[in-house]
Design a protein around this motif. Structure first.
Motif, PDB file in Angstrom:
ATOM      1  N   UNK A  55       0.758  -1.174   0.022  1.00 46.79           N
ATOM      2  CA  UNK A  55       0.112  -0.030   0.011  1.00 46.79           C
ATOM      3  C   UNK A  55       0.857   1.320   0.190  1.00 46.79           C
ATOM      4  N   UNK A  56       2.219   1.374   0.538  1.00 47.44           N
ATOM      5  CA  UNK A  56       3.010   2.332   0.475  1.00 47.44           C
ATOM      6  C   UNK A  56       3.268   2.840  -1.246  1.00 47.44           C
ATOM      7  N   UNK A  57       2.854   1.893  -2.190  1.00 45.35           N
ATOM      8  CA  UNK A  57       3.134   2.143  -3.395  1.00 45.35           C
ATOM      9  C   UNK A  57       1.747   2.536  -4.305  1.00 45.35           C
ATOM     10  N   UNK A  58       0.925   3.086  -3.324  1.00 47.40           N
ATOM     11  CA  UNK A  58      -0.344   3.441  -4.126  1.00 47.40           C
ATOM     12  C   UNK A  58       0.080   4.807  -4.669  1.00 47.40           C
ATOM     13  N   UNK A  59      -0.437   5.103  -5.936  1.00 42.56           N
ATOM     14  CA  UNK A  59      -1.684   4.604  -6.584  1.00 42.56           C
ATOM     15  C   UNK A  59      -1.251   3.331  -7.667  1.00 42.56           C
ATOM     16  N   UNK A  60       0.218   3.518  -7.768  1.00 43.38           N
ATOM     17  CA  UNK A  60       0.519   2.359  -8.801  1.00 43.38           C
ATOM     18  C   UNK A  60       0.155   0.732  -8.185  1.00 43.38           C
TER      19      UNK A  60
ATOM     20  N   UNK B 126       1.725   7.540   2.967  1.00 45.71           N
ATOM     21  CA  UNK B 126       0.883   7.009   1.843  1.00 45.71           C
ATOM     22  C   UNK B 126       0.071   6.010   2.280  1.00 45.71           C
ATOM     23  N   UNK B 127       0.530   5.133   3.421  1.00 40.33           N
ATOM     24  CA  UNK B 127      -0.080   3.982   3.892  1.00 40.33           C
ATOM     25  C   UNK B 127      -1.527   4.666   4.682  1.00 40.33           C
ATOM     26  N   UNK B 128      -1.435   5.816   5.162  1.00 37.17           N
ATOM     27  CA  UNK B 128      -2.406   6.599   6.084  1.00 37.17           C
ATOM     28  C   UNK B 128      -3.129   7.227   5.039  1.00 37.17           C
ATOM     29  N   UNK B 129      -2.625   7.639   4.089  1.00 41.44           N
ATOM     30  CA  UNK B 129      -3.608   8.491   2.977  1.00 41.44           C
ATOM     31  C   UNK B 129      -4.522   7.388   2.250  1.00 41.44           C
ATOM     32  N   UNK B 130      -4.164   6.063   2.164  1.00 39.71           N
ATOM     33  CA  UNK B 130      -4.865   4.908   1.622  1.00 39.71           C
ATOM     34  C   UNK B 130      -5.975   4.608   2.765  1.00 39.71           C
TER      35      UNK B 130
END
Length: 360
Positions: A17-22, A343-347
């Motif tokens: 999930x740290x590689x969202x949005x890819x 980014x994990x938190x954004x997800x």
């Protein structure tokens, strides 16, 4: 030629999930060509290890929803060697599962366990160290890990403290510490007898299974109840998985076992855990931008990572410095590089939105 007793398990179950949005739940990072090399992360891992382990001895353990994705990306691997977990239970459960499965095929097997999504630039050194580890595991009751010389006090990695022995190629492990805070990480670096835990393990199936018997007895009993490589295996695994502890192999076994050894290895290694690590390992232009497409033009922009999912789209970036910009068909991320751990938190916040799930 005698049948090889060396086997490999590629662990490919994460969501990334740290590689969202890819990286999304349907298409996680190990199945993506994150660095733009023409091969996905899991394909690169396979390419590397298949130089010394025959294809028929290579297994993948992943989430059951990624079985067909794995089959598409690794057609060289037999379908029965691609194993789906019914749920995520961290790394102890998948390690004992695969050790049991491979032991049933070959009770003498040596086994290397590899994460599917790591970057290793110095492949020859990697293969040499793995050969050494296989030889040690075959002759001794050792649990072996590859240790990376740390370059900074990183809090995202586990650390291995080893017992110094002049001129040796491998060392006894003194302590195993999972993800310390910054102050502790700094003292580790200063002391000089710590290595990063790369999450690459080599052992004989007998050694690892007896370590489970000793340190995770209940889990051992659960997995002892299945008949492996048989028709009943999947239904048996589906019954026991909800019952077993959710614990890492590091916490469950390696921190407790007395027979852990480490082989220091300078592999040009990165766990590619964040967009910043991708930025660090990507080619850059004269303004230090890592740009994944010819249709991107930058002005007064420095130190940015820019990725567009569709090659037919153009982008102009003006005035941004040290940003991550990732555009896919469904989502757009623009955030400072220093916030990549958020980014994990954004997800998670997106998950809480009404209909937010369709973007993940």
């Amino acid at each position: 030629m005698s049948k090889s007793i060396n086997y490999c398990v590629i662990m490919a179950g994460g969501i990334g999930s740290r590689f969202w949005p890819m990286s999304t739940q349907k298409y996680p990072k190990q199945f993506q060509d994150i660095l733009g090399t023409g091969r996905t992360m899991i394909q690169q891992t396979y390419d590397r290890i298949s130089q010394i382990v025959p294809a028929e001895n290579i297994f993948v353990i992943t989430n059951k929803e990624y079985i067909s994705l794995t089959e598409q990306q690794l057609p060289e691997i037999k379908t029965e060697n691609i194993v789906g977990e019914p749920m995520m239970k961290n790394t102890a459960a998948c390690n004992i599962y695969m050790a049991k499965k491979i032991e049933a095929l070959n009770p003498l097997a040596n086994l290397i366990v590899l994460p599917a999504d790591h970057l290793i630039l110095k492949e020859n050194i990697f293969l040499r160290k793995v050969e050494l580890a296989f030889n040690l595991a075959e002759k001794n009751d050792y649990l072996i890990t590859l240790g990376i010389k740390p370059t900074r006090p990183d809090t995202g990695f586990g650390y291995i403290q080893f017992v110094e022995k002049k001129g040796a190629e491998y060392f006894k492990v003194k302590t195993f510490t999972e993800k310390p805070n910054l102050e502790i990480a700094k003292t580790f670096i200063e002391s000089g007898d710590f290595l990063w835990n790369a999450g690459i393990f080599i052992w004989n199936v007998k050694s690892i299974l007896s370590a489970f018997d000793e340190n995770l007895e209940e889990m051992s009993q659960h997995f002892g109840s299945c008949e492996y490589n048989s028709e009943g295996e999947i239904s048996c695994i589906e019954v026991i998985y909800p019952k077993v502890a959710k614990i890492s192999i590091d916490n469950g076994i390696l921190e407790k076992a007395k027979n852990v050894f480490v082989i220091p290895a300078d592999l040009g290694w990165s766990d590619l855990g964040t967009w910043t690590s991708v930025y660090e390992n990507s080619p850059k232009d004269e303004e230090n931008n890592s740009i994944g497409s010819k249709q991107i033009i930058t002005y007064n922009a420095k130190g940015n990572l820019i990725r567009l999912k569709t090659k037919s789209k153009a982008a102009i970036i003006d005035g941004l410095e040290n940003y991550i910009i990732v555009d896919t068909e469904k989502a757009l991320l623009i955030c400072p590089r220093e916030n990549d751990q958020l980014i994990k938190d954004y997800v998670q916040d997106l998950k809480n939105l009404k209909k937010g799930d369709k973007f993940l």
